[in-house]
Design an enzyme around this catalytic site. Structure first.
Site, mmCIF file in Angstrom:
data_model
loop_
_atom_site.group_PDB
_atom_site.id
_atom_site.type_symbol
_atom_site.label_atom_id
_atom_site.label_comp_id
_atom_site.label_asym_id
_atom_site.label_seq_id
_atom_site.Cartn_x
_atom_site.Cartn_y
_atom_site.Cartn_z
ATOM 1 N N GLU A 75 -2.974 -4.732 -3.162
ATOM 2 C CA GLU A 75 -3.426 -5.473 -4.063
ATOM 3 C C GLU A 75 -3.457 -4.816 -5.631
ATOM 4 O OE1 GLU A 75 -4.792 -4.934 -1.338
ATOM 5 O OE2 GLU A 75 -6.414 -6.429 -0.824
ATOM 6 N N CYS A 116 -4.068 0.758 -2.668
ATOM 7 C CA CYS A 116 -3.927 -0.636 -1.893
ATOM 8 C C CYS A 116 -2.790 -1.516 -2.395
ATOM 9 C CB CYS A 116 -5.162 -1.371 -1.746
ATOM 10 S SG CYS A 116 -6.483 -0.514 -0.906
ATOM 11 N N CYS A 173 -10.419 -3.230 -4.369
ATOM 12 C CA CYS A 173 -9.540 -4.324 -4.965
ATOM 13 C C CYS A 173 -9.993 -5.350 -5.382
ATOM 14 C CB CYS A 173 -8.567 -4.575 -3.786
ATOM 15 S SG CYS A 173 -7.562 -3.272 -3.442
ATOM 16 N N ASN A 186 0.980 -1.153 0.138
ATOM 17 C CA ASN A 186 -0.182 0.041 -0.162
ATOM 18 C C ASN A 186 0.807 1.256 0.012
ATOM 19 O OD1 ASN A 186 0.666 -0.792 2.763
ATOM 20 N ND2 ASN A 186 -1.099 0.512 3.485
ATOM 21 N N GLU A 208 0.172 5.240 0.717
ATOM 22 C CA GLU A 208 -0.645 6.147 1.386
ATOM 23 C C GLU A 208 -0.193 7.729 0.673
ATOM 24 O OE1 GLU A 208 -1.192 5.538 5.319
ATOM 25 O OE2 GLU A 208 -2.041 3.632 5.097
ATOM 26 N N CYS A 256 -10.299 -4.955 0.190
ATOM 27 C CA CYS A 256 -11.499 -4.095 0.170
ATOM 28 C C CYS A 256 -12.237 -4.287 -1.167
ATOM 29 C CB CYS A 256 -10.853 -2.643 0.174
ATOM 30 S SG CYS A 256 -10.155 -2.189 -1.358
HETATM 31 N N1 THU Z 1 -5.345 -1.437 2.290
HETATM 32 C C1 THU Z 1 -4.965 -2.318 1.191
HETATM 33 O O1 THU Z 1 -3.632 -2.258 1.077
HETATM 34 N N2 THU Z 1 -5.710 -3.305 0.896
HETATM 35 C C2 THU Z 1 -6.914 -3.716 1.081
HETATM 36 O O2 THU Z 1 -7.487 -4.489 0.542
HETATM 37 C C3 THU Z 1 -7.583 -2.806 2.354
HETATM 38 C C4 THU Z 1 -6.773 -1.545 2.603
HETATM 39 C C5 THU Z 1 -4.428 -0.353 2.775
HETATM 40 C C6 THU Z 1 -5.058 1.094 2.428
HETATM 41 C C7 THU Z 1 -4.580 1.839 3.593
HETATM 42 O O3 THU Z 1 -3.033 2.166 3.230
HETATM 43 C C8 THU Z 1 -4.372 0.849 4.823
HETATM 44 O O4 THU Z 1 -4.596 -0.428 4.167
HETATM 45 C C9 THU Z 1 -5.377 1.148 5.796
HETATM 46 O O5 THU Z 1 -6.812 1.367 5.251
#
Ligand code: THU
Length: 134
Positions: A57, A55, A97, A44, A46, A94
């Protein structure tokens, strides 16, 4: 020799350490096995403008498409995480994704992610049934 599952797990754990997650302190790593036998990873990333966060994925899939092009197909994907206490917690992919994974998956594409204590293994059909087509 390590199994595919063990390899994907190790690769996902390794890439999770590269996450840029200063806002959530929640690091995620994904490792994707493609139909032609390649593994692609993503973490991920941010952003201070939080809606721009991408994210793990989707970053792994982006790397895969950049290498293999539009014919890229996911056979298996492993997603792992570490929270601010260094613990791996329940975290399923999520909705965004799931939709992007579905673009490059079959119904039977295998998805592994972390549950409360055990690994959860499921497939794309279970994660996104009756997904959008037109
Ligand atoms: N996140 C992912 O990398 N993948 C997911 O499927 C769910 C959320 C990350 C996004 C963000 O940087 C952190 O998790 C918290 O939401």
């Amino acid at each position: 020799m390590a199994s595919t599952l063990e390899t994907l797990k190790l690769e996902a754990e390794k890439v999770a350490t590269k996450a840029h997650a200063p806002y959530s302190n929640f690091s995620v790593g994904a490792a994707v096995l493609s139909k032609i036998g390649q593994i692609y990873t993503g973490c991920n990333v941010e952003n201070i403008s939080s809606g721009l966060t991408v994210c793990a994925e989707r970053n792994a899939i982006g790397r895969a498409v950049a290498e293999e092009g539009s014919s890229f197909e996911i056979v298996e994907i492993f997603v792992t995480n570490k929270n601010s206490e260094g613990k791996t917690v329940h975290c399923s992919p999520c909705g965004a994704c799931r939709q992007v994974m579905a673009e490059f998956s079959k119904a039977e594409t295998v998805v592994h992610y972390c549950g409360d204590s055990d690994l959860i293994t499921t497939d794309m059909n279970a994660l996104l049934p009756d997904s959008f087509t037109f």
